[in-house]
Scaffold this motif. Structure first.
Motif, PDB file in Angstrom:
ATOM      1  N   ILE A  25       4.010   0.389 -12.983  1.00  0.00           N
ATOM      2  CA  ILE A  25       3.432  -0.932 -12.698  1.00  0.00           C
ATOM      3  C   ILE A  25       3.325  -1.159 -11.190  1.00  0.00           C
ATOM      4  O   ILE A  25       4.251  -0.824 -10.436  1.00  0.00           O
ATOM      5  CB  ILE A  25       4.275  -2.062 -13.357  1.00  0.00           C
ATOM      6  CG1 ILE A  25       3.572  -3.418 -13.207  1.00  0.00           C
ATOM      7  CG2 ILE A  25       5.683  -2.134 -12.780  1.00  0.00           C
ATOM      8  CD1 ILE A  25       4.157  -4.506 -14.095  1.00  0.00           C
ATOM      9  N   ASP A  26       2.198  -1.696 -10.776  1.00  0.00           N
ATOM     10  CA  ASP A  26       2.048  -2.120  -9.385  1.00  0.00           C
ATOM     11  C   ASP A  26       2.642  -3.530  -9.286  1.00  0.00           C
ATOM     12  O   ASP A  26       2.105  -4.482  -9.830  1.00  0.00           O
ATOM     13  CB  ASP A  26       0.564  -2.111  -8.996  1.00  0.00           C
ATOM     14  CG  ASP A  26       0.358  -2.355  -7.505  1.00  0.00           C
ATOM     15  OD1 ASP A  26       1.189  -3.082  -6.907  1.00  0.00           O
ATOM     16  OD2 ASP A  26      -0.628  -1.851  -6.934  1.00  0.00           O
ATOM     17  N   ASN A  27       3.768  -3.634  -8.592  1.00  0.00           N
ATOM     18  CA  ASN A  27       4.521  -4.895  -8.538  1.00  0.00           C
ATOM     19  C   ASN A  27       4.421  -5.556  -7.161  1.00  0.00           C
ATOM     20  O   ASN A  27       5.291  -6.314  -6.752  1.00  0.00           O
ATOM     21  CB  ASN A  27       5.996  -4.605  -8.863  1.00  0.00           C
ATOM     22  CG  ASN A  27       6.775  -5.836  -9.291  1.00  0.00           C
ATOM     23  OD1 ASN A  27       6.265  -6.686 -10.010  1.00  0.00           O
ATOM     24  ND2 ASN A  27       8.022  -5.936  -8.846  1.00  0.00           N
ATOM     25  N   LEU A  79       4.633  -1.811   0.323  1.00  0.00           N
ATOM     26  CA  LEU A  79       5.593  -2.453   1.243  1.00  0.00           C
ATOM     27  C   LEU A  79       4.874  -3.025   2.460  1.00  0.00           C
ATOM     28  O   LEU A  79       5.420  -3.844   3.196  1.00  0.00           O
ATOM     29  CB  LEU A  79       6.643  -1.428   1.704  1.00  0.00           C
ATOM     30  CG  LEU A  79       7.489  -0.757   0.619  1.00  0.00           C
ATOM     31  CD1 LEU A  79       8.400   0.302   1.242  1.00  0.00           C
ATOM     32  CD2 LEU A  79       8.335  -1.767  -0.144  1.00  0.00           C
ATOM     33  N   THR A  80       3.640  -2.553   2.656  1.00  0.00           N
ATOM     34  CA  THR A  80       2.756  -3.052   3.716  1.00  0.00           C
ATOM     35  C   THR A  80       2.680  -4.586   3.721  1.00  0.00           C
ATOM     36  O   THR A  80       2.502  -5.188   4.778  1.00  0.00           O
ATOM     37  CB  THR A  80       1.324  -2.519   3.423  1.00  0.00           C
ATOM     38  OG1 THR A  80       1.387  -1.117   3.233  1.00  0.00           O
ATOM     39  CG2 THR A  80       0.352  -2.865   4.518  1.00  0.00           C
ATOM     40  N   LYS A  81       2.791  -5.170   2.528  1.00  0.00           N
ATOM     41  CA  LYS A  81       2.514  -6.612   2.386  1.00  0.00           C
ATOM     42  C   LYS A  81       3.764  -7.438   2.652  1.00  0.00           C
ATOM     43  O   LYS A  81       4.153  -7.618   3.778  1.00  0.00           O
ATOM     44  CB  LYS A  81       1.939  -6.890   0.996  1.00  0.00           C
ATOM     45  CG  LYS A  81       0.807  -5.966   0.612  1.00  0.00           C
ATOM     46  CD  LYS A  81      -0.443  -6.275   1.399  1.00  0.00           C
ATOM     47  CE  LYS A  81      -1.466  -5.171   1.189  1.00  0.00           C
ATOM     48  NZ  LYS A  81      -2.644  -5.311   1.982  1.00  0.00           N
ATOM     49  N   SER A 108       1.805   4.751   2.535  1.00  0.00           N
ATOM     50  CA  SER A 108       1.011   3.537   2.296  1.00  0.00           C
ATOM     51  C   SER A 108       1.232   3.075   0.865  1.00  0.00           C
ATOM     52  O   SER A 108       1.744   3.838   0.022  1.00  0.00           O
ATOM     53  CB  SER A 108      -0.486   3.810   2.496  1.00  0.00           C
ATOM     54  OG  SER A 108      -0.954   4.678   1.477  1.00  0.00           O
ATOM     55  N   GLY A 109       0.791   1.848   0.598  1.00  0.00           N
ATOM     56  CA  GLY A 109       0.866   1.347  -0.771  1.00  0.00           C
ATOM     57  C   GLY A 109      -0.014   2.172  -1.696  1.00  0.00           C
ATOM     58  O   GLY A 109       0.341   2.444  -2.842  1.00  0.00           O
ATOM     59  N   LEU A 110      -1.166   2.587  -1.182  1.00  0.00           N
ATOM     60  CA  LEU A 110      -2.069   3.361  -2.033  1.00  0.00           C
ATOM     61  C   LEU A 110      -1.473   4.728  -2.374  1.00  0.00           C
ATOM     62  O   LEU A 110      -1.636   5.226  -3.495  1.00  0.00           O
ATOM     63  CB  LEU A 110      -3.443   3.496  -1.362  1.00  0.00           C
ATOM     64  CG  LEU A 110      -4.543   4.088  -2.231  1.00  0.00           C
ATOM     65  CD1 LEU A 110      -4.676   3.372  -3.566  1.00  0.00           C
ATOM     66  CD2 LEU A 110      -5.868   4.054  -1.501  1.00  0.00           C
ATOM     67  N   ALA A 111      -0.757   5.323  -1.422  1.00  0.00           N
ATOM     68  CA  ALA A 111      -0.069   6.588  -1.729  1.00  0.00           C
ATOM     69  C   ALA A 111       0.999   6.363  -2.797  1.00  0.00           C
ATOM     70  O   ALA A 111       1.263   7.242  -3.626  1.00  0.00           O
ATOM     71  CB  ALA A 111       0.557   7.172  -0.460  1.00  0.00           C
TER      72      ALA A 111
HETATM   73  C1  LIG Z   1      -1.792  -4.713  -5.418  1.00  0.00           C
HETATM   74  C2  LIG Z   1      -1.919  -3.720  -4.303  1.00  0.00           C
HETATM   75  N1  LIG Z   1      -1.486  -2.463  -4.497  1.00  0.00           N
HETATM   76  C3  LIG Z   1      -1.590  -1.537  -3.526  1.00  0.00           C
HETATM   77  C4  LIG Z   1      -2.139  -1.837  -2.307  1.00  0.00           C
HETATM   78  C5  LIG Z   1      -2.285  -0.730  -1.281  1.00  0.00           C
HETATM   79  O1  LIG Z   1      -1.474  -0.935  -0.173  1.00  0.00           O
HETATM   80  P1  LIG Z   1      -1.817  -0.224   1.236  1.00  0.00           P
HETATM   81  O2  LIG Z   1      -2.827  -1.093   1.900  1.00  0.00           O
HETATM   82  O3  LIG Z   1      -0.503  -0.177   1.928  1.00  0.00           O
HETATM   83  O4  LIG Z   1      -2.350   1.130   0.930  1.00  0.00           O
HETATM   84  C6  LIG Z   1      -2.582  -3.138  -2.056  1.00  0.00           C
HETATM   85  C7  LIG Z   1      -3.202  -3.483  -0.761  1.00  0.00           C
HETATM   86  O5  LIG Z   1      -3.903  -4.457  -0.606  1.00  0.00           O
HETATM   87  C8  LIG Z   1      -2.475  -4.106  -3.084  1.00  0.00           C
HETATM   88  O6  LIG Z   1      -2.915  -5.373  -2.909  1.00  0.00           O
END
Ligand SMILES: Cc1ncc(COP(=O)(O)O)c(C=O)c1O
Length: 363
Positions: free
Chosen positions: A185-187, A209-211, A88-91
């Protein structure tokens, strides 16, 4: 083998594909699996000594043809030495934190970061003995004033998740480098299409990458791209140690999305700007937060470092911000502009403003 041209649109379409390894079929078939068989113990042992970006596969958790293809594409687009894809993005946010911080360290987080990143900073890391501090996203080179002897990592996000400040990424990265502090950095907002932080001196680039990359709201996935070999090896070691995993079906789905990333993002960009300009023209809207608008306070920085803009045109103004405290009053509106016809979105918003005005005058 393919000869890959270097334009990002072309690379998105072709890079890391190898159809002739799969009977000419364009996309890599999905390889589901855990155990990998070897004919001899020698073969297994020598496979385990080879770099997991290139060598034979040894176990499903460590890599498979679909995760490797996605990692190579992510690394290529960002100009990094390697990438690690996770579930996931959070991971992808937590991995570089856990891979680079230990008890007794101090870490700096932009006050504009994504909510769950804030939770990691406020609750999870302190429980593990890491001191965390939020800094003003507009601090620029002034970040050095926050450095302590034990500062090990700076987390950036530009633009900020809800409040949309653009950070001076090169200034922060260069101050960090002089002290050997890791920058991550969160890009997610920009993707490598619109901003490549490694070119601006950042060590680790986080993507949900979810987005935009996957693009269809049907999977979750994240990636971290590392500037150099040492950062990549450290990430990979920790990803394996924590059991992070990206499912091959999801990797293949994400790759399919990424092939059309440029077309979709350009459309998102145009539609979001159209809606943003409409909102700016409305007396009911006090402020529109979108860095591609000349009225945005960080527009010049955005123009200097970015090559495009994506979604979200106005923002939630009720923030639990501390550096500096958020004092603005007003109602909230955060718009994530999708692939709809922007005229429909605008007429929907216009009728909502009219109804709100009628309700206010009836009251
Ligand atoms: C800026 C940003 N970083 C990380 C995430 C986390 O992504 P995920 O939902 O795949 O865990 C999100 C999700 O909304 C996000 O907007």
């Amino acid at each position: 083998m393919y000869q890959h041209p270097t334009g990002i649109g072309t690379r998105l379409a072709h890079e890391t594909r190898n159809p002739f390894a799969h009977h000419g079929f364009v996309n890599t078939p999905i390889h589901r699996g855990s155990t990998v068989l070897f004919k001899t113990l020698d073969e297994l042992e020598s496979a385990m000594r080879v770099d997991t970006r290139r060598g034979p596969y040894t176990y499903g958790l460590i890599g498979n043809p679909n995760s490797r293809e996605l990692e190579l594409l992510c690394a290529n687009l960002d100009g990094g030495a390697g990438a690690v894809v996770v579930e996931s993005g959070l991971a992808a946010v937590s991995l570089p934190l856990l891979a680079n911080l230990a008890a007794g360290d101090h870490a700096l987080f932009t006050d504009s970061c994504y909510g769950p990143t804030r939770h990691l900073a406020k609750s999870i890391l302190p429980r593990m003995g890491v001191e965390t501090e939020f800094y003003d996203p507009r601090v620029g080179a002034g970040i050095a004033r926050h450095f302590r002897a034990n500062t090990k990592l700076i987390l950036l996000e530009s633009p900020g998740s809800l409040t949309f400040e653009i950070q001076d990424v090169p200034a922060i990265a260069s101050a960090a480098r002089t002290r050997g502090i890791v920058t991550a950095i969160d890009n997610t907002w920009a993707t490598p299409l619109f901003m490549r932080p490694i070119e601006h001196g950042v060590d680790l680039v986080i993507h949900a990458l979810t987005k935009y990359q996957s693009g269809n709201s049907d999977i979750l996935l994240g990636a971290v791209v590392a500037r150099d070999e040492a950062h990549w090896a450290n990430l990979k070691h920790h990803a394996e140690a924590h059991g992070h995993y990206a499912h091959p079906d999801d990797c293949a789905t994400c790759l399919r999305g990424m092939r059309s990333l440029e077309v979709r993002l350009r459309r998102h960009e145009a539609s979001a700007l159209e809606v943003a300009r409409f909102l700016e023209s409305r007396a009911e809207v006090a402020r529109v937060l979108h860095p591609a608008l000349p009225s945005h306070p960080d527009h010049a920085l955005w123009k200097r470092d970015f090559t495009g803009s994506s979604l979200v045109v106005a923002s939630d103004l009720r923030q639990s911000r501390v550096a500096p405290p958020w004092t603005e009053e007003g109602a909230l509106l955060r718009l994530q502009i999708g692939l709809e016809d922007p005229r429909d979105l605008i007429s929907d918003l216009a009728q909502a403003f009219d109804r709100a005005a009628r309700a206010a005058s009836d009251a």
